[in-house]
Every structure is written in structure tokens, then in C-alpha cells.
Design an enzyme around this catalytic site. Structure first.
Site, PDB file in Angstrom:
ATOM      1  N   ARG A  63       0.826  -1.059   0.021  1.00 56.36           N
ATOM      2  CA  ARG A  63      -0.107   0.116  -0.046  1.00 56.36           C
ATOM      3  C   ARG A  63       0.810   1.112  -0.033  1.00 56.36           C
ATOM      4  NH1 ARG A  63      -3.448  -2.734  -1.392  1.00 56.36           N
ATOM      5  NH2 ARG A  63      -5.598  -3.086  -0.809  1.00 56.36           N
ATOM      6  N   GLU A  74      -5.829   7.072  -6.492  1.00 52.09           N
ATOM      7  CA  GLU A  74      -5.638   6.314  -7.701  1.00 52.09           C
ATOM      8  C   GLU A  74      -7.154   6.722  -8.570  1.00 52.09           C
ATOM      9  OE1 GLU A  74      -5.092   2.175  -6.972  1.00 52.09           O
ATOM     10  OE2 GLU A  74      -3.164   2.711  -6.041  1.00 52.09           O
ATOM     11  N   HIS A 132      -1.750   0.245 -10.808  1.00 52.57           N
ATOM     12  CA  HIS A 132      -2.183  -0.784  -9.866  1.00 52.57           C
ATOM     13  C   HIS A 132      -2.569  -2.011 -10.730  1.00 52.57           C
ATOM     14  CE1 HIS A 132      -4.331  -1.139  -5.766  1.00 52.57           C
ATOM     15  NE2 HIS A 132      -3.985  -2.125  -6.229  1.00 52.57           N
TER      16      HIS A 132
END
Length: 335
Positions: free
Chosen positions: A247, A276, A295
Site C-alpha cells: 500500500r 488512484e 495498480h
């Protein structure tokens, strides 16, 4: 939570599925998928599938099982009085801490492990890229600079993985197969077949000077927030690389930028960010020798929902047999 085979909700559960509108279709849980995964185990007494912006609140209140990728913890605490089990279709649950909304009669399970095959491949690719200096090559290309540096083979290079759970373990297996020497850091210190030496978080700083590449694959908890900052980056050997598939909060990005700017760190690959999509104005886009991945390290376009529902099916079978459930989240640990 103690589950016995006599519980009627296991034999004929009332299931509520909540999807988030606008997410990639790969994450949408359909009624057909749920029924298919549970066909050999039980016949749901009720199955409701809704998006979060069109909830069926009466059905939500009646549900024994909630399947969702994003949890409205306030709603669960106030309305979901019949719930016995939540199957979260995300592996990370740090956004829901503290878990004071979760009563002892309600079990939360996550999707840990569904990403393992994909993230193992990504981790191997990323570590090979860091070994070969690809982030630096990409930065040189943007400057139209021919910067030729020869690299030896990857076999024998030392990789330190902080967080040897499902994801970190999958990366370790791929790296071990490619000849990397892998050291692991995990809370339990339990050995792993693909890891040459396992340590605990107490020894993390001792291992940093020995690492050619550091891979962060740990959950985000109060203990791991800010895990890697200026001190930790300075302790790494000059020319080492870093990969974050954990993370964003485990890294101090200002310290990372400084280390890359100075050349102490030869390259870094980030796949997770505080916001994001990463905003177009983020300075991270232009940090030298830093590669931004959107991601994608763990998710595949097909099979994701089926693997999540397989966890639920396995747990219902285990509950029916009076066995402990898998993938349960420990509210004290936060994962």
C-alpha cells in the site's frame, strides 16, 4: 465467532451482493456467479444483487451473508443485524479500521490469495527490471540519452521481501525459481520453502544493508505505515532497487524521491498510490528512475470473482463441518 453445523443460514443463506458502479466489469459479482459457486453446497433462500447506489435496504437487513468489494461500515453497524459473514472481494481491509463496527457475532473474510499467481509473475518481472536497470533506461530514453550499463545475471542477487503472506510468498516462489536469494520478513517468523532466511520485523533494519532489491508486500497497519523512510533507504546499499506492491502508506514518497534524485537508489517501481488514478499533477510522474504502474500487479481481467466466491464456498463447507474458516480478518492485527 463460533459456527455450528446446525445453523440454518449455512444450509439456506440469505445473500446480499453489493457492487460498486463504475468499477471494472471484472470485479462485478453476478447472481449467476454466486449460484454457480454454491450449487453443490446450498440453495440460497434469498439472493439479492444491487449496486451501492440502488440498495434494497429490506433485503440488506435480512441478509445472513454480504458479498462486497467496498464496505459501508456505518450501514453494516446500524442495519445489518442478521449478518453472520462478510466476504469482502478485496484483499486489503485497512480502510475499515478500526474494526469497532464489527461485532463478535460477525466474521469478516477477505480475498487474500486470489491475486497470488498474477502478482508472482509481476514481482518476478519487476525484480528483473530493477536488476537490469530498466527504470534508469526509461528515464534516459525520455532525455534522449544513450546510457549504456552492463549487468550480470540475476541469479544470486539478494532480495528482501517484507510481508510474506499470499502475495509476498508468491513473489518469493518466482524469484527463488529464477535464482534470486530471498530473505523474508514476517510477523510470525514462520519459514517458507522459497525463502532462504526468514526474520521478523524486529530484524528488518539489520537486513536492509544486505539487500540488492527490497519488495514491500505487507498489509498497511499502524505498525507498517511509514515503514520505509529516509533512514531505511539510506541503509540500503547504493544502487539497490525498490518495488512496492503493498500500500502507498508504507513508504515516505518524499524520502523515496530524494533517494532516487541523489542516485543512492538506482530505481523504483510503484504499483500503489494514496490517490488512484494518480493525479496528472503528481510529482511522482517525473521522478528520475521511477516507474509508475497503474495498480495492475495483482488483478487479471478474468476469473477474479470466481476465485473470491471459491473462498466463500470453501468457508461455507467448513462452517457446515464445524471447522475454522479461512481468510478471516483479525480485527486486532488489521488483516
Amino acid at each position: 465467532m463460533v459456527i455450528t453445523a446446525s445453523d440454518a443460514w449455512i444450509r439456506a443463506p440469505r445473500i446480499y451482493v453489493e457492487n460498486a458502479r463504475g468499477r471494472d466489469p471484472a470485479y462485478e459479482v453476478t447472481a449467476e456467479a454466486v449460484l454457480g459457486s454454491l450449487r453443490s453446497l446450498c440453495a440460497p433462500a434469498e439472493l439479492t444483487c444491487r449496486f451501492s447506489d440502488e440498495r434494497d435496504l429490506p433485503a440488506f437487513r435480512r441478509a445472513d451473508i454480504l458479498i462486497a468489494g467496498r464496505l459501508d461500515t456505518a450501514l453494516i453497524a446500524s442495519e445489518a443485524r442478521e449478518l453472520k459473514l462478510i466476504q469482502c472481494t478485496s484483499a486489503g481491509v485497512e480502510a475499515y479500521a478500526p474494526f469497532d463496527w464489527l461485532p463478535p457475532t460477525l466474521t469478516l473474510t477477505n480475498a487474500s490469495g486470489v491475486h497470488a499467481a498474477k502478482v508472482g509473475e509481476f514481482g518476478l518481472m519487476a525484480c528483473l527490471m530493477l536488476h537490469e536497470g530498466v527504470p534508469e533506461i526509461a528515464s534516459s530514453q525520455r532525455r534522449h540519452a544513450w546510457n549504456r550499463r552492463l549487468r550480470g545475471v540475476a541469479a544470486g542477487r539478494r532480495v528482501l521481501i517484507h510481508g510474506v503472506g499470499a502475495l509476498g510468498g508468491a513473489v518469493a516462489e518466482r524469484l527463488h525459481g529464477a535464482g534470486f536469494r530471498v530473505t523474508g520478513v514476517r510477523r510470525s517468523g514462520k519459514p517458507h520453502a522459497a525463502i532462504e532466511r526468514m526474520t521478523t520485523p524486529a530484524q528488518f533494519h539489520d537486513e536492509l544493508p544486505l539487500a540488492d532489491i527490497i519488495v514491500l508486500a505487507c498489509p498497511l497497519t499502524p505498525e507498517t505505515r511509514g515503514l520505509v523512510g529516509a533512514r531505511e533507504l539510506a541503509a540500503l546499499p547504493k544502487g539497490s532497487g525498490l518495488l512496492n506492491i503493498a500500500r502507498a502508506g508504507v513508504i515516505d514518497h518524499a524520502a523515496l524521491t530524494s533517494s532516487l534524485d541523489s542516485g543512492h537508489l538506482s530505481g523504483a517501481i510503484l504499483d500503489v498510490f494514496e490517490q488512484e488514478p494518480l493525479p496528472a499533477g503528481s510529482p511522482l510522474w517525473d521522478v528520475p528512475n521511477l516507474m509508475v504502474f497503474p495498480h495492475v500487479s495483482a488483478d487479471a481481467p478474468d476469473g477474479y470473482v470466481d476465485r473470491c466466491l471459491a473462498i466463500l464456498a470453501d468457508n461455507l463447507a467448513r462452517a457446515k463441518a464445524g471447522q475454522p474458516l479461512h481468510n478471516t480478518v483479525d480485527p486486532q492485527l488489521g488483516y
